[in-house]
Design a protein around this motif. Structure first.
Motif, short mmCIF file in Angstrom:
data_model
loop_
_atom_site.label_atom_id
_atom_site.label_comp_id
_atom_site.label_asym_id
_atom_site.label_seq_id
_atom_site.Cartn_x
_atom_site.Cartn_y
_atom_site.Cartn_z
N ARG A 135 -84.59 52.76 77.64
CA ARG A 135 -83.29 52.93 77.01
C ARG A 135 -82.56 51.60 77.05
NH1 ARG A 135 -82.00 57.23 81.32
NH2 ARG A 135 -84.26 57.03 81.41
N THR A 136 -81.62 51.40 76.16
CA THR A 136 -80.77 50.22 76.23
C THR A 136 -79.74 50.44 77.32
OG1 THR A 136 -81.06 49.78 73.87
CG2 THR A 136 -79.16 48.77 74.94
N ASN A 137 -79.68 49.51 78.27
CA ASN A 137 -78.75 49.65 79.40
C ASN A 137 -77.69 48.57 79.29
OD1 ASN A 137 -77.49 49.64 81.97
ND2 ASN A 137 -79.29 50.61 82.87
N ARG A 138 -76.49 48.98 78.86
CA ARG A 138 -75.40 48.04 78.61
C ARG A 138 -74.57 47.76 79.85
NH1 ARG A 138 -76.09 51.55 74.38
NH2 ARG A 138 -76.41 50.62 72.32
N GLY A 139 -74.95 48.32 80.99
CA GLY A 139 -74.19 48.11 82.22
C GLY A 139 -74.53 46.80 82.90
N ALA A 140 -73.99 46.63 84.10
CA ALA A 140 -74.24 45.42 84.89
C ALA A 140 -75.64 45.45 85.48
CB ALA A 140 -73.20 45.29 86.00
N TYR A 141 -76.19 44.26 85.71
CA TYR A 141 -77.50 44.12 86.34
C TYR A 141 -77.34 43.44 87.70
CZ TYR A 141 -79.31 44.93 81.58
OH TYR A 141 -79.57 45.43 80.35
N LYS A 142 -78.27 43.72 88.58
CA LYS A 142 -78.26 43.05 89.88
C LYS A 142 -78.48 41.55 89.69
CE LYS A 142 -80.04 47.11 92.30
NZ LYS A 142 -81.15 47.67 93.13
N PRO A 143 -77.85 40.72 90.52
CA PRO A 143 -78.00 39.27 90.34
C PRO A 143 -79.35 38.72 90.78
CG PRO A 143 -76.66 39.74 92.27
CD PRO A 143 -76.92 41.05 91.61
N ASP A 144 -80.17 39.54 91.41
CA ASP A 144 -81.45 39.07 91.94
C ASP A 144 -82.31 38.48 90.82
OD1 ASP A 144 -80.18 41.23 93.23
OD2 ASP A 144 -81.90 41.54 94.52
N PRO A 145 -82.94 37.34 91.05
CA PRO A 145 -83.83 36.76 90.03
C PRO A 145 -85.05 37.63 89.80
CG PRO A 145 -84.01 35.55 92.09
CD PRO A 145 -82.87 36.50 92.26
N ILE A 146 -85.56 37.58 88.60
CA ILE A 146 -86.79 38.30 88.27
C ILE A 146 -87.97 37.45 88.74
CG2 ILE A 146 -88.20 39.23 86.39
CD1 ILE A 146 -85.61 39.56 84.79
N PRO A 147 -88.90 38.00 89.51
CA PRO A 147 -90.05 37.20 89.97
C PRO A 147 -90.78 36.54 88.81
CG PRO A 147 -89.98 39.31 91.12
CD PRO A 147 -88.94 39.38 90.04
N ASP A 148 -91.24 35.32 89.03
CA ASP A 148 -91.87 34.56 87.96
C ASP A 148 -93.07 35.27 87.36
OD1 ASP A 148 -90.01 32.56 88.25
OD2 ASP A 148 -91.30 31.27 89.48
N ASP A 149 -93.88 35.92 88.21
CA ASP A 149 -95.08 36.58 87.68
C ASP A 149 -94.72 37.77 86.81
OD1 ASP A 149 -94.14 37.94 89.94
OD2 ASP A 149 -96.11 38.79 90.38
N LEU A 287 -87.30 46.98 84.87
CA LEU A 287 -86.25 46.11 84.33
C LEU A 287 -85.53 46.80 83.19
CD1 LEU A 287 -88.16 42.70 84.20
CD2 LEU A 287 -86.64 43.53 86.00
N ALA A 288 -84.27 46.46 83.02
CA ALA A 288 -83.47 46.96 81.92
C ALA A 288 -83.20 45.84 80.94
CB ALA A 288 -82.14 47.53 82.44
N ALA A 289 -82.80 46.23 79.74
CA ALA A 289 -82.48 45.24 78.71
C ALA A 289 -81.35 45.77 77.84
CB ALA A 289 -83.71 44.93 77.84
#
Length: 349
Positions: A135-149, A287-289
């Protein structure tokens, strides 16, 4: 058992190998219609002809102000096409897809032919099983970086002609993009025609419509969702919208840009298929987008987006990615019979 199950109630276990090719394709369309689209407008129509599904643009669901050239409409149809192809393969068949098969029918965007039985692969399983929850998630996201892999897997593009991806993950770069988002918000909301079109697609939390943007998908309460269309039509809320969207962009771990080497229908369809894959893989990793397409929709701002990416070509979609802090309800979908029965073209039965 009928293959025409209500949208969002079709289940993997309901598929029957003994169905006819047409019934198998109709069943797969339940999953094609879960694809994302601008304003949840779902601008697609389908025609099932024995062992083939034809995909058409539904111009009645076009965004004529925000998307006057039907660029985003075609991208949305490309996402539905990827969903359909993935479902066909998941349910054990090869498929052969032809893009823009008949230049004399500009609304006909693709044809998918059901092939022989064939085993699905891991990628098909991964993406198919993410469809129901994406689903499209228009809310806030956690500040944690997404792992490179993980980011590498999400942003990997299957061979797709002319499509490229760029991303920003540093505070300075994200802020520069955020400023373009805010600038475009102000331009769009200053236009009464844009506000009227947006209001047309806003839905209350009590909606029984199968399309559009319910208030709950934007974190809007029940009462506010009832008056939201009137507020949007009546007032220029560009400054407030710009400030909110800039905060969301600044606070997202990654901003992603999908672009193409040409601004043509075939490239838009390719971008839509790439978008679908990206979102489904992202969903499979939790992950959300959501979209920040405003700078691409405003012609005078669009070149600046490509400039920030340092890419030659045409920006098509701007996304934010991250781990969500909350999970909004799923948005509605049009009934399958609505996207099958309306289709009538001159010279066709």
């Amino acid at each position: 058992m009928s293959a025409d199950l209500p949208v969002r109630s079709a289940r993997e276990a309901d598929f029957r190998p003994e169905w006819s090719p047409a019934d198998k394709l109709r069943f797969c369309l339940n999953f094609a219609t879960l694809a994302p689209s601008g304003h949840n407008s779902q601008p697609w129509l389908f025609r099932v002809l024995n062992d083939t599904v034809e995909l058409y643009a539904d111009r009645n669901h076009a965004l004529r102000v925000a998307d006057p050239h039907d660029r985003e409409l075609t991208i949305s149809c490309g996402a539905a096409l990827h969903h359909l192809r993935t479902a066909v393969r998941f349910f054990g068949h090869a498929e052969r897809t032809t893009l823009i098969p008949d230049p004399h029918h500009p609304d006909l965007l693709a044809a998918v032919k059901l092939g022989d039985p064939a085993p699905h692969d891991y990628q098909d399983v991964l993406t198919f099983r993410a469809m129901a929850d994406r689903r499209t998630n228009r809310g806030a996201y956690k500040p944690d970086p997404i792992p490179d892999d993980v980011l590498a897997k999400v942003l990997h593009l299957d061979p797709s002609p002319g499509v490229w991806v760029h991303w920003w993950d540093t505070p300075n770069d994200k802020h520069r993009v955020a400023e373009l988002v805010g600038r475009a918000d102000q331009v769009q909301f200053a236009d009464p025609a844009f506000r009227d079109e947006l209001a047309h697609w806003l839905r209350s939390n009590f909606t029984e419509a199968g399309d559009g943007i319910p208030g709950y998908s934007q974190g809007v309460g029940a009462v506010a969702s009832l008056v939201a269309p009137w507020v949007v039509r009546t007032f220029d809320v560009g400054d407030g919208t710009a400030a909110k969207d800039e905060r969301l962009a600044d606070g997202s771990p990654v901003l992603v840009l999908l672009g193409t080497d040409a601004d043509t229908r075939d490239r838009w369809l390719a971008a839509g298929q790439a978008l679908s894959r990206l979102l489904l893989v992202a969903q499979s990793y939790g992950l959300a987008a959501s979209y920040l397409n405003q700078p691409i929709e405003v012609p005078e701002v669009r070149p600046a987006v490509a400039g920030l990416a340092g890419r030659v070509g045409f920006p098509q979609l701007l996304l934010r990615l991250g781990v969500p802090t909350s999970l909004p309800p799923l948005t509605p979908r049009r009934r399958l019979e609505d996207v099958l029965q309306r289709l009538h073209l001159p010279g066709m039965g």
